[in-house]
Design an enzyme around this catalytic site. Sequence first.
Site, PDB file in Angstrom:
ATOM      1  N   SER A  26       0.843  -1.194   0.000  1.00 20.47           N
ATOM      2  CA  SER A  26       0.000   0.000   0.000  1.00 20.47           C
ATOM      3  C   SER A  26       0.877   1.242   0.000  1.00 20.47           C
ATOM      4  O   SER A  26       1.941   1.259   0.616  1.00 20.47           O
ATOM      5  CB  SER A  26      -0.898  -0.001   1.241  1.00 20.47           C
ATOM      6  N   LYS A  29       0.469  -3.456   4.878  1.00 21.28           N
ATOM      7  CA  LYS A  29      -0.362  -4.186   3.927  1.00 21.28           C
ATOM      8  C   LYS A  29       0.450  -5.096   3.003  1.00 21.28           C
ATOM      9  O   LYS A  29       1.535  -4.764   2.557  1.00 21.28           O
ATOM     10  CB  LYS A  29      -1.172  -3.213   3.060  1.00 21.28           C
ATOM     11  N   GLU A  87      -6.594 -10.512  -7.566  1.00 23.62           N
ATOM     12  CA  GLU A  87      -7.653  -9.532  -7.803  1.00 23.62           C
ATOM     13  C   GLU A  87      -7.697  -9.108  -9.265  1.00 23.62           C
ATOM     14  O   GLU A  87      -8.778  -8.931  -9.843  1.00 23.62           O
ATOM     15  CB  GLU A  87      -7.449  -8.315  -6.898  1.00 23.62           C
TER      16      GLU A  87
END
Length: 462
Positions: free
Chosen positions: A276, A282, A289
């Site tokens: 991130s 993160k 995805e």
Amino acid sequence: MKLWGGRFTKDTSQLTDDFNSSIHFDNILYSYDIQGSIAHATMLGKQGIISIDEAELIIKGLNEILQEIKMGKVEFDVSAEDIHMNVEKFLINKIGDTGKKLHTGRSRNDQVALDIRMYVKDKIKHIDSLLHELHEVLVNIAEKNIDTIMPGYTHLQKAQPITLAHHVLAYFEMFKRDRERLSDCYKRVNIMPLGAGALATTTYNLDRTYVSKLLDFDGITMNSLDSVSDRDFCIEFMSAMSLMMMHLSRFSEEIILWCSDEFNFIQLDDEYSTGSSIMPQKKNPDIAELVRGKTGRVYGNLLALLTTMKGLPLAYNKDMQEDKEALFDSVNTLSMAIPIFTKMLATLKVNKEVMYKSAGRGFTNATDAADWLVKNKVPFREAHEIIGKLVLYSIENNKTLEELTIEEYKNISDCFDETVYSSITLEACVNNRKVDGGPSKESIEKVIFINKNYLLNNSIQK
């Protein structure tokens, strides 16, 4: 002047050239176009439609153009519209008027039908090879996780204990069907349309079967109208690719769930994760995805071509130029998605202990407790009700079925005895399911053996 411009008194506008031209995307067909042209010229010479010397000069020129394109020494011309006219223009510039004889007995309509079939044949083989590699990774994961117990789900609620091997081998079956669809699609792609002309063949004495053999096709199309207007094979291939993406997307969804803190079943390798820009802790499953996201793109390409084709009268219509960008994009998407998904799977770490503990929660052994009652002469519907009450009691008392005392069992039903405990361990729940296709170690070992033989003996013909 366009190569087709004899009946025109004015040149097309720049706007028309830009809108009408396909060279900016169909240039990737250059090698197929040249291979097809070489076969066509060879046949024209054999049939005496042009002289052998002319055929040899054309073939020599085409081979030189092929190398020049590969080396980036040519610049495609938008005003020449497409790859077919560009190659022909290059040839005429290279060898003179003899190059003008190449197009004898053919049309761009049957020429593009040939090129796209040759392209699809190659891409079917390529994607099948990518799925083969994915299959190998799935078998490898299964072999390492025959005893890795995890919860199986329905409605995303814990249902019964299975193994990770059993779970990933479900995807083996999905991708196996995908490969079978590719193999079946290949049969319908591998039919040669050249010689159909614009729509009604030609008066020249063409030998279509000879050309089909030169280009390694199984045979020739049998109706010239259908030959130039058929894009079923593209739609079928794109449909098969859409199903592949759907399977990849389903698996990606599980990967995304499994690597969340809530599940913590797996850890993705750093090489196939991202971070991130603001949150330093993160580790995001962006590859999974993106695969999930790109699935909609491939679906859209399929729907676009179906919509393009749905109202076209026979034979060829310019609308059909719209087949290529959708097809090429789907192929490119699969060609990126499958390899990176395969590598992501091959490098992930399985948290076996977490999976095991998760399988022990949620009363995944309740069905086995009911089965124990049935094997002890209790009708299934009564057994179902008894275990339902037992589960409710366990929830109210914050216990698992294994933690209940035999007295607590007997308070629900006096049918129970101490032997129930050995039937509701996670290991027993998994390994007593020896039915073919089930999760037991015995069943999984059998399936892995079958799947290894499949990998040794199945591929699209070369």
